[in-house]
Design an enzyme around this catalytic site. Structure first.
Site, PDB file in Angstrom:
ATOM      1  CB  CYS A  33      -0.954   0.001   1.200  1.00  0.00           C
ATOM      2  SG  CYS A  33      -0.153   0.180   2.801  1.00  0.00           S
ATOM      3  N   PRO A  34       0.344   2.404  -0.305  1.00  0.00           N
ATOM      4  CG  PRO A  34      -0.996   3.996  -1.340  1.00  0.00           C
ATOM      5  CD  PRO A  34      -1.049   2.656  -0.683  1.00  0.00           C
TER       6      PRO A  34
END
Length: 480
Positions: free
Chosen positions: A9-10
């Site tokens: 995920c970011p």
């Protein structure tokens, strides 16, 4: 069957590891062997080896940012977001068990209309992934810069008629300057790693150079830079230009110098020219107008902004809508408006804290697994990790998500009206402990109110459903 997975995920904090855990648990229930590589904030863990890949029957890529797929050539791959792996991991594994996902060479049939639509949606999702790749690399620079400036003000600041100020040539002024230097990298790093996500290594130099141009209005005769919007435009422009040039068919003798000389130079020149002569000044004017508008927000207009930001932060708990609001707040820190991030910082932690509190207040409404998730949610909420509420939203979205939004909106409004400021792109009580919050008392009040509103709303809705189910069961029993 042996499957492999990658989760990323970011921010690399919560979704990455929750998705990996859900996939591993689902695979065990379905009697499928799986190994999941996590690409989180601490780096890559549980790395997939060449032997793992050679023996694998399929690969699940649950990621919200760019992932290198070159090592999986010829394998059956299914790509999705981390939220898909969190919400329904069994479905992803079942796709391989049913033979729905196959290796590229095994599928010779023409695409159906639905398959074509799915492919288009997948390409559209790439835009979000490229953006989040840039954001994930940018965040540490803004966090370090914001914390150093906040630390310098908290310890070395002296009261003045206009507020705290750090004395010139003092030790703490140097610390503040280091923090300011970290902030200057924000836009170039954002642009550079967007371009890197699109075109790989040939994109990083033109992306960062274009990002630097975007951040410095002097290149296009503007008193202000183009900010984060300019950085996003510069990153995508540089990345897709580099990718286009990478696909040129050139003689073999030229190929070795393409990635280190030809691609960076041409894409840098083209991106720089477009930014300087075409888009730089209009974007800078837009950002300047937006900043002035936000700085002038008072009364009802500031409440509306807080309501919107609170709703966005809590709606998908770390997903695309959440990240848009987060990135907006981060950009406002660089523009000197810390009140926007202050409202966001309060909203960030109320979903997990609210759900954790809800499980403590009404234990009869939750099963054993949810109670354990509630304990984890409380810990994650204290650290400002919104994703702690995901297990509850995945299990009961109709009652949980509206409750999270109401609670987060309440917290954001109180923080905005209370003059809360946050100089780092993060939230939760931990940020106050680090000294990055202005008006800590109102910040804590905002979090407490948002947490209790969330817990009350979700328990009320769950209790209402339970009562209806009980009445329905009694009527059914009476008929029988």
């Amino acid at each position: 069957m042996k499957l492999l997975g990658i989760t990323a995920c970011p921010t690399g904090i919560a979704h990455t590891y929750i998705a990996a855990e859900k996939l591993s648990r689902a695979a065990k229930e379905l009697d499928v062997e799986i190994k999941v590589e996590t690409q989180g904030s601490v780096g890559t863990e549980n790395v997939l080896t060449d032997k793992d890949i050679a023996e694998a029957d399929g690969i699940i890529i649950a990621a919200d940012k760019g992932v290198d797929l070159s090592r999986f050539a010829g394998k059956a791959i299914y790509e999705c977001g981390t939220k898909d792996a969190v919400k329904d991991p069994k479905r992803l594994i079942q796709l391989f068990l049913d033979g729905t996902v196959v290796a590229p060479q095994a599928s010779k049939k023409l695409k159906s209309v639905e398959e074509a639509k799915q492919e288009i949606r997948g390409k559209q999702n790439l835009i979000y992934r490229h953006l989040m790749s840039g954001v994930s690399y940018m965040i540490p620079f803004v966090v370090v810069g914001g914390l150093l400036i906040a630390l310098a003000l908290a310890i070395g600041g002296e009261p003045t008629p206009t507020g705290l100020a750090i004395p010139e040539n003092s030790f703490w002024m140097h610390i503040s300057d280091i923090g300011g230097a970290a902030f200057t990298f924000m836009v170039p790093i954002l642009a550079g790693f967007i371009a890197y996500s699109i075109a790989d290594r040939p994109g990083i130099a033109p992306g960062m150079i274009a990002g630097f141009i975007a951040a410095n209005g002097s290149f296009y005769d503007s008193s202000a830079g183009a900010g984060f919007i300019g950085g996003i435009v510069a990153g995508f422009l540089a990345g897709y230009l580099a990718l286009w040039i990478k696909r040129w068919k050139v003689p073999k003798m030229v190929q070795p110098i393409m990635p280190i000389l030809v691609i960076p130079i041409i894409s840098t020149l083209l991106t720089g020219a477009v930014f300087i002569f075409v888009v730089g000044k209009p974007i800078a004017s837009l950002m300047n107008g937006l900043t002035e508008f936000l700085n002038g927000m008072q009364g009802s207009s500031s409440i509306l902004l807080a309501l919107i930001l609170g709703a966005m932060i809590s709606f998908d708990m770390g997903g695309p809508v959440n990240k848009v609001a987060f990135l907006f707040g981060t950009s406002m820190i660089g523009a000197g408006n810390v009140a926007v991030m202050g409202a966001i910082a309060a909203a960030i932690c109320t979903p997990p804290l609210g759900m954790g509190l809800a499980t403590l207040l009404r234990k009869n409404l939750y099963n054993k697994e949810e109670k354990e998730a509630g304990k984890a949610a409380l810990a994650m909420g204290l650290c400002g990790i919104t994703e702690g509420a995901i297990p509850f939203a995945a299990g009961d979205p109709l009652r949980v998500i509206p409750s999270l939004m109401v609670g987060a909106m309440s917290g954001a409004v109180i923080a905005m009206l209370g003059g809360v400021g946050d100089s780092v792109p993060h939230g939760g009580p931990i940020v106050a402990l680090l000294g990055a919050i202005d008006n800590v008392l109102m910040f804590i009040i905002a979090i407490v109110v948002g947490t209790f509103v969330t817990a009350f709303c979700v328990n009320f809705l769950k209790d209402l459903k339970q009562r209806k189910d009980n009445v329905s069961n009694q009527k059914q029993a009476a008929r029988e």
